[in-house]
Scaffold this active site. Structure first.
Site, PDB file in Angstrom:
ATOM      1  N   LYS A  17     -36.765 -15.712   9.747  1.00  0.00           N
ATOM      2  CA  LYS A  17     -37.123 -16.173  11.101  1.00  0.00           C
ATOM      3  C   LYS A  17     -38.455 -16.898  11.056  1.00  0.00           C
ATOM      4  CE  LYS A  17     -40.584 -13.017  12.140  1.00  0.00           C
ATOM      5  NZ  LYS A  17     -41.984 -13.396  11.868  1.00  0.00           N
ATOM      6  N   ASP A 143     -39.285  -6.081  14.046  1.00  0.00           N
ATOM      7  CA  ASP A 143     -38.522  -7.335  14.073  1.00  0.00           C
ATOM      8  C   ASP A 143     -37.024  -7.133  13.822  1.00  0.00           C
ATOM      9  OD1 ASP A 143     -40.774  -8.858  14.475  1.00  0.00           O
ATOM     10  OD2 ASP A 143     -41.074  -9.297  12.345  1.00  0.00           O
TER      11      ASP A 143
HETATM   12  O1  C5P Z   1     -42.992  -2.694  12.769  1.00  0.00           O
HETATM   13  P1  C5P Z   1     -43.467  -3.209  11.457  1.00  0.00           P
HETATM   14  O2  C5P Z   1     -43.353  -2.203  10.357  1.00  0.00           O
HETATM   15  O3  C5P Z   1     -42.913  -4.539  11.106  1.00  0.00           O
HETATM   16  O4  C5P Z   1     -45.042  -3.464  11.653  1.00  0.00           O
HETATM   17  C1  C5P Z   1     -45.941  -3.582  10.578  1.00  0.00           C
HETATM   18  C2  C5P Z   1     -47.353  -3.321  11.063  1.00  0.00           C
HETATM   19  O5  C5P Z   1     -47.792  -4.384  11.925  1.00  0.00           O
HETATM   20  C3  C5P Z   1     -47.497  -2.072  11.910  1.00  0.00           C
HETATM   21  O6  C5P Z   1     -47.784  -0.958  11.104  1.00  0.00           O
HETATM   22  C4  C5P Z   1     -48.663  -2.397  12.830  1.00  0.00           C
HETATM   23  O7  C5P Z   1     -49.878  -2.181  12.170  1.00  0.00           O
HETATM   24  C5  C5P Z   1     -48.532  -3.891  13.021  1.00  0.00           C
HETATM   25  N1  C5P Z   1     -47.838  -4.262  14.272  1.00  0.00           N
HETATM   26  C6  C5P Z   1     -48.485  -4.130  15.491  1.00  0.00           C
HETATM   27  N2  C5P Z   1     -47.851  -4.487  16.649  1.00  0.00           N
HETATM   28  C7  C5P Z   1     -46.595  -5.003  16.596  1.00  0.00           C
HETATM   29  C8  C5P Z   1     -45.927  -5.142  15.382  1.00  0.00           C
HETATM   30  C9  C5P Z   1     -46.576  -4.766  14.222  1.00  0.00           C
HETATM   31  O8  C5P Z   1     -49.636  -3.680  15.549  1.00  0.00           O
HETATM   32  N3  C5P Z   1     -46.014  -5.363  17.731  1.00  0.00           N
END
Ligand code: C5P
Length: 292
Positions: A17, A143
């Site tokens: 994406k 995501d």
């Molecule tokens: O959800 P995911 O594992 O992809 O997110 C990775 C990191 O990015 C999270 O641990 C967080 O620190 C940060 N994040 C965030 N807010 C979001 C998505 C991700 O702070 N909406």
């Protein structure tokens, strides 16, 4: 996401994406951030194959030896989450052919996880309700749910609230993936949410117009300056895309980096920009198109 049943099980092409717009609305009490983003899938794919067995375990192999294949891999996390949620006792062997670079802001791992939920639900004949699959996707990563609803959508909340927003026509991009990655959590840690977040409305109007010159002017990513401060080598990539600005209609970093894309008015313009960018040896350069 392209899913098909084969003689051996299920095969999925899991797309990358791009974020054409990404604003942060505020920090949440759970440590994540509320955001508003327009994401599109493009024709850059990982390939996954899934075969059912009665071992009760998930075995993942990957053609990229640098990727972990244990419980920390989002594919294994998704498979285990599905088994737990449905009480399924089956096992599976999963093979992942990696093309989407990691830590590139292209959500390759999240796309692989979404592919896993869909493929194993089919392979194990679970018939999980769509709402339940979405909820599971949200627990695996911010995501992941988007990839069940692509090819283009506005994502809100942590990213897991997905509202489809169809493109008025295909968009072509030149994509530059540097040789290094950027850690998403590292970027978010350095972020101070804006006091007055941007409204997504003008961007969506531009996107609906289908005019790449108009869309290009409205591309926006709140995380870009933070990633470029954290990782100054990214500035070189940004400057390179700016240097072919007369061929492109705009350029932007995707997600939390490290990839950048240029929006082109035609596939020819994208190829012209790619030919110049390739000589700069900043990383892998590709021409990609939004998924239909
Ligand atoms: O959800 P995911 O594992 O992809 O997110 C990775 C990191 O990015 C999270 O641990 C967080 O620190 C940060 N994040 C965030 N807010 C979001 C998505 C991700 O702070 N909406």
């Amino acid at each position: 996401m392209i899913v098909r049943s084969t003689a051996d099980g299920v095969e999925v092409h899991a797309p990358a994406k791009l974020n054409l717009y990404l604003e942060i609305l505020g920090r949440r009490s759970d440590g994540y951030h509320d955001l508003e983003s327009l994401m599109v899938t493009v024709d850059l794919f990982d390939r996954l194959t899934f075969a059912d067995n009665d071992s009760g375990t998930i075995t993942l192999t990957c053609d990229d030896p640098t990727l972990p294949t244990g419980p920390e891999n989002l594919v294994v996390k998704a498979a285990e989450a599905l088994r737990r949620a449905t009480g399924c006792q089956r096992g599976a062997t999963i093979h992942l052919e990696k093309t989407i670079p990691a830590q590139a802001g292209l959500a390759g791992g999240s796309s692989d996880a979404a592919a896993t939920l869909v493929a194993l639900d089919r392979l194990w004949k679970l018939d999980t309700r769509p709402g339940e699959l979405d909820a599971l996707a949200g627990t695996v990563g911010s995501d992941v749910a988007f990839f069940r609803h692509g090819p283009s959508a506005v994502c809100r909340g942590r990213g897991e609230e997905v509202e489809p927003f169809p493109l008025s026509g295909p968009l072509t991009f030149v994509l530059v993936c540097p040789k290094f990655g950027v850690g998403t959590a590292d970027v978010y840690r350095r972020l101070t949410p804006p006091e007055k977040p941007r409204q997504i409305g003008p961007f969506l109007e531009a996107l609906a117009s289908g005019n790449t010159a108009t869309i290009g002017k409205h591309l926006f990513n709140r995380l870009q300056p933070i990633a470029e401060t954290l990782c100054p080598a990214l500035q070189e990539v940004e400057h390179a895309l700016a240097s072919v600005g007369s061929i492109l209609d705009g350029h932007l970093m995707s997600g939390s980096g490290s990839s950048y894309f240029g929006l082109a008015s035609s596939p020819d313009a994208a190829r012209d920009a790619a030919a110049i960018l390739e000589t700069l040896e900043l990383g892998r350069v590709r021409v990609v198109t939004s998924s239909p």
